[in-house]
Design a protein around this motif. Sequence first.
Motif, PDB file in Angstrom:
ATOM      1  N   SER A   1       1.020  -1.012   0.251  1.00  0.00           N
ATOM      2  CA  SER A   1      -0.105   0.135   0.029  1.00  0.00           C
ATOM      3  C   SER A   1       0.608   1.259   0.073  1.00  0.00           C
ATOM      4  CB  SER A   1      -0.678  -0.066   1.217  1.00  0.00           C
ATOM      5  OG  SER A   1      -1.823  -0.951   1.080  1.00  0.00           O
TER       6      SER A   1
ATOM      7  N   LYS B   1     -11.109   0.334  -8.284  1.00  0.00           N
ATOM      8  CA  LYS B   1     -11.745   0.345  -7.864  1.00  0.00           C
ATOM      9  C   LYS B   1     -12.044  -1.515  -7.019  1.00  0.00           C
ATOM     10  CE  LYS B   1     -15.600   2.631 -10.604  1.00  0.00           C
ATOM     11  NZ  LYS B   1     -16.528   2.114 -11.651  1.00  0.00           N
TER      12      LYS B   1
ATOM     13  N   SER C   1     -10.016  10.619  -0.599  1.00  0.00           N
ATOM     14  CA  SER C   1     -10.499  11.774   0.148  1.00  0.00           C
ATOM     15  C   SER C   1     -10.065  12.993   0.080  1.00  0.00           C
ATOM     16  CB  SER C   1     -10.865  10.555   1.374  1.00  0.00           C
ATOM     17  OG  SER C   1      -9.125  11.145   2.028  1.00  0.00           O
TER      18      SER C   1
ATOM     19  N   TYR D   1     -13.400   6.342 -10.534  1.00  0.00           N
ATOM     20  CA  TYR D   1     -12.802   5.379  -9.936  1.00  0.00           C
ATOM     21  C   TYR D   1     -12.161   5.116 -11.100  1.00  0.00           C
ATOM     22  CZ  TYR D   1     -12.462   6.323  -5.444  1.00  0.00           C
ATOM     23  OH  TYR D   1     -12.180   6.885  -3.835  1.00  0.00           O
TER      24      TYR D   1
ATOM     25  N   ASN E   1      -4.316   0.732  -2.439  1.00  0.00           N
ATOM     26  CA  ASN E   1      -3.995  -1.119  -1.517  1.00  0.00           C
ATOM     27  C   ASN E   1      -3.730  -2.268  -2.371  1.00  0.00           C
ATOM     28  OD1 ASN E   1      -4.192   0.357   0.972  1.00  0.00           O
ATOM     29  ND2 ASN E   1      -6.659   0.265   0.905  1.00  0.00           N
TER      30      ASN E   1
ATOM     31  N   LEU F   1      -4.662   9.531  -2.103  1.00  0.00           N
ATOM     32  CA  LEU F   1      -5.191   9.058  -3.016  1.00  0.00           C
ATOM     33  C   LEU F   1      -5.175   7.853  -1.716  1.00  0.00           C
ATOM     34  CD1 LEU F   1      -6.982   7.894  -5.167  1.00  0.00           C
ATOM     35  CD2 LEU F   1      -4.302   7.576  -5.805  1.00  0.00           C
ATOM     36  N   GLN F   2      -5.099   6.351  -1.430  1.00  0.00           N
ATOM     37  CA  GLN F   2      -5.003   6.264  -0.278  1.00  0.00           C
ATOM     38  C   GLN F   2      -4.782   4.307  -1.722  1.00  0.00           C
ATOM     39  OE1 GLN F   2      -4.830   4.682   2.721  1.00  0.00           O
ATOM     40  NE2 GLN F   2      -3.662   3.398   2.490  1.00  0.00           N
TER      41      GLN F   2
ATOM     42  N   THR G   1     -17.643  10.916  -6.691  1.00  0.00           N
ATOM     43  CA  THR G   1     -15.732   9.958  -6.809  1.00  0.00           C
ATOM     44  C   THR G   1     -16.359   9.517  -8.127  1.00  0.00           C
ATOM     45  OG1 THR G   1     -16.560   8.119  -5.262  1.00  0.00           O
ATOM     46  CG2 THR G   1     -15.284  10.073  -3.932  1.00  0.00           C
TER      47      THR G   1
ATOM     48  N   ALA H   1      -8.555   8.538 -10.529  1.00  0.00           N
ATOM     49  CA  ALA H   1      -9.407   8.710  -9.538  1.00  0.00           C
ATOM     50  C   ALA H   1      -9.862   9.604  -9.033  1.00  0.00           C
ATOM     51  CB  ALA H   1      -9.828   7.878  -8.046  1.00  0.00           C
TER      52      ALA H   1
ATOM     53  N   ARG I   1      -9.121  -1.343  -4.856  1.00  0.00           N
ATOM     54  CA  ARG I   1      -8.508  -1.384  -4.637  1.00  0.00           C
ATOM     55  C   ARG I   1      -8.090   0.085  -3.798  1.00  0.00           C
ATOM     56  NH1 ARG I   1      -4.129  -2.424  -7.330  1.00  0.00           N
ATOM     57  NH2 ARG I   1      -5.211  -1.733  -9.396  1.00  0.00           N
TER      58      ARG I   1
ATOM     59  N   ARG J   1      -0.127   5.991  -0.246  1.00  0.00           N
ATOM     60  CA  ARG J   1      -1.007   6.988   0.006  1.00  0.00           C
ATOM     61  C   ARG J   1      -0.684   7.997  -0.800  1.00  0.00           C
ATOM     62  NH1 ARG J   1      -4.205   9.081   5.528  1.00  0.00           N
ATOM     63  NH2 ARG J   1      -2.082  10.438   5.430  1.00  0.00           N
TER      64      ARG J   1
ATOM     65  N   THR K   1      -8.699   4.208  -3.371  1.00  0.00           N
ATOM     66  CA  THR K   1     -10.198   5.148  -2.121  1.00  0.00           C
ATOM     67  C   THR K   1      -9.581   7.019  -1.919  1.00  0.00           C
ATOM     68  OG1 THR K   1     -10.990   3.733  -1.443  1.00  0.00           O
ATOM     69  CG2 THR K   1     -11.673   6.168  -0.403  1.00  0.00           C
TER      70      THR K   1
END
Length: 115
Positions: free
Chosen positions: A17, A64, A70, A59, A83, A80-81, A57, A49, A66, A19, A68
């Motif tokens: 992961s 999608k 915010s 994507y 994963n 942008l997280q 939102t 995204a 994976r 961020r 996120t």
Amino acid sequence: QVQLVESGGGLVQAGGSLRLSCAASGSIFSINSMGWYRQSPGKQRELVAAITSGGNTNYAGSVKGRFTISRDGTKNTALLQMNSLKPEDTGVYYCNLAQTYNNYWGQGTQVTVSS
């Protein structure tokens, strides 16, 4: 003028992961959306995204479930997280801020996912 400063890229193994953070400063008003685009070697820049000022939102299909996105409106920051990263996620990630008549880009941050 608007300045965008990105951070958080790096090298990670597949399945890991990262961020990404994008901090906006300057003449920030009437933001329509903030988002992340990436450009992989030999490919055109593509949307990863985006998030609107209303919180909607969007994507890319490949991320999608994976990734996120915010946004902290008080700090004018987009996160942008990412994963379950895959080698095909490798590329330069650019932050974008869209206003009604202007479009701004960050300098880009490299994300490399090793297999």
